[in-house]
Design an enzyme around this catalytic site. Structure first.
Site, mmCIF file in Angstrom:
data_model
loop_
_atom_site.group_PDB
_atom_site.id
_atom_site.type_symbol
_atom_site.label_atom_id
_atom_site.label_comp_id
_atom_site.label_asym_id
_atom_site.label_seq_id
_atom_site.Cartn_x
_atom_site.Cartn_y
_atom_site.Cartn_z
ATOM 1 N N CYS A 1 6.182 -5.326 0.160
ATOM 2 C CA CYS A 1 6.243 -3.986 -0.413
ATOM 3 C C CYS A 1 6.206 -2.919 0.685
ATOM 4 O O CYS A 1 7.137 -2.846 1.470
ATOM 5 C CB CYS A 1 5.168 -3.831 -1.479
ATOM 6 S SG CYS A 1 5.581 -2.547 -2.654
ATOM 7 N N ILE B 1 5.186 -2.996 -7.765
ATOM 8 C CA ILE B 1 4.403 -1.771 -7.952
ATOM 9 C C ILE B 1 5.027 -0.663 -7.097
ATOM 10 O O ILE B 1 4.964 -0.722 -5.870
ATOM 11 C CB ILE B 1 2.923 -1.963 -7.546
ATOM 12 C CG1 ILE B 1 2.306 -3.138 -8.303
ATOM 13 C CG2 ILE B 1 2.125 -0.685 -7.777
ATOM 14 C CD1 ILE B 1 0.936 -3.561 -7.800
ATOM 15 N N GLU C 1 0.811 -11.406 -3.354
ATOM 16 C CA GLU C 1 -0.625 -11.724 -3.257
ATOM 17 C C GLU C 1 -1.361 -11.468 -4.569
ATOM 18 O O GLU C 1 -2.539 -11.758 -4.682
ATOM 19 C CB GLU C 1 -1.269 -10.929 -2.109
ATOM 20 C CG GLU C 1 -1.590 -9.467 -2.384
ATOM 21 C CD GLU C 1 -0.374 -8.532 -2.415
ATOM 22 O OE1 GLU C 1 0.782 -9.010 -2.469
ATOM 23 O OE2 GLU C 1 -0.599 -7.308 -2.432
ATOM 24 N N HIS D 1 4.720 -7.815 -4.687
ATOM 25 C CA HIS D 1 3.379 -8.174 -4.188
ATOM 26 C C HIS D 1 3.073 -9.652 -4.433
ATOM 27 O O HIS D 1 2.529 -9.994 -5.486
ATOM 28 C CB HIS D 1 2.317 -7.337 -4.912
ATOM 29 C CG HIS D 1 2.227 -5.939 -4.428
ATOM 30 N ND1 HIS D 1 1.276 -5.506 -3.533
ATOM 31 C CD2 HIS D 1 2.992 -4.855 -4.707
ATOM 32 C CE1 HIS D 1 1.449 -4.226 -3.285
ATOM 33 N NE2 HIS D 1 2.481 -3.803 -3.985
ATOM 34 N N SER E 1 3.383 3.137 2.595
ATOM 35 C CA SER E 1 3.916 2.948 3.954
ATOM 36 C C SER E 1 3.592 4.111 4.887
ATOM 37 O O SER E 1 3.294 3.897 6.066
ATOM 38 C CB SER E 1 5.424 2.694 3.904
ATOM 39 O OG SER E 1 6.074 3.690 3.165
ATOM 40 N N GLY F 1 0.890 -1.165 0.000
ATOM 41 C CA GLY F 1 0.000 0.000 0.000
ATOM 42 C C GLY F 1 0.920 1.204 0.000
ATOM 43 O O GLY F 1 1.870 1.239 -0.753
#
Ligand code: GLN
EC number: 4.3.3.6
Length: 191
Positions: free
Chosen positions: A78, A133, A171, A169, A48, A46
């Site tokens: 990330c 990303i 996930e 990432h 930080s 996301g």
């Protein structure tokens, strides 16, 4: 094994699904009390700075520090890796400061803000699909840490004891092998 996914920002449901797929009981964590009966924790990607603010606001900063200091495994992905790090390039302060790594934010440059690449991850896979990303990279890993993967000579996966950090990432694909690796870490520290 019960593993929580910090649910303040980011792709929480995706982490939960992959953890369940490898055989863990996985739950989104929205309140500090929910950390109590967990064996491990995932801190998703996301932003930080945003996650850090929310962690302070809801009392997670100290609670997650205690969780880590109690030898419970934490996997930061990330932004989650940035939150775990003891040092952040160009900043005097850090967030959780639990894991002995130094990170640099947004390290892969503008042209490559987002990309996917197959890479070997030691002990995990020879061909792991890594989705980056606006990813950080890991500049340094402390004495007791291990480098598990590099991309273009930059460290992107590292482990130090019960802490695991990935710059990408894990996930966002269907590949469960890194989640399985983390589940095995959780089992190791529980027994
Ligand atoms: N660039 C973000 C940060 O610095 C991390 C990006 C991500 O988690 N996808 O927090």
């Amino acid at each position: 094994m019960k593993i929580g996914v910090l649910a303040l920002q980011g792709a929480v449901a995706e982490h939960v699904r992959l953890l369940e797929e490898v055989g863990a009981t996985a739950v989104p964590v929205k309140k500090v009390e929910e950390l109590d009966d967990l064996d491990g924790l995932v801190i998703p990607g996301g932003e930080s700075t945003t996650i850090s603010k929310l962690m302070h606001k809801y009392g997670f900063m100290e609670a997650v520090q205690e969780f880590g200091k109690a030898n419970k495994p934490i996997f930061g992905t990330c932004a989650g890796a940035i939150l775990l790090a003891k040092q952040i390039q160009g900043q005097d302060d850090c967030h959780l400061g639990l894991m002995d790594i130094k990170v640099e934010r947004n390290a892969f440059g503008r042209q490559k803000e987002s990309f996917e690449v197959l890479m070997p991850v030691a002990g995990v896979a020879a061909d792991y699909p890594a989705v980056f990303i606006r990813a950080p990279y890991i500049m340094e890993v402390g004495e007791n840490g291990q480098v598990l993967a590099k991309h273009e000579d930059k460290i992107v996966v590292a482990r130090s004891g019960h802490y695991l950090a990935a710059a990408f990432h894990p996930e966002l694909t269907e590949d469960t092998r890194l989640h399985k690796y983390f589940l095995d870490m959780v089992k190791e520290y529980r027994s």
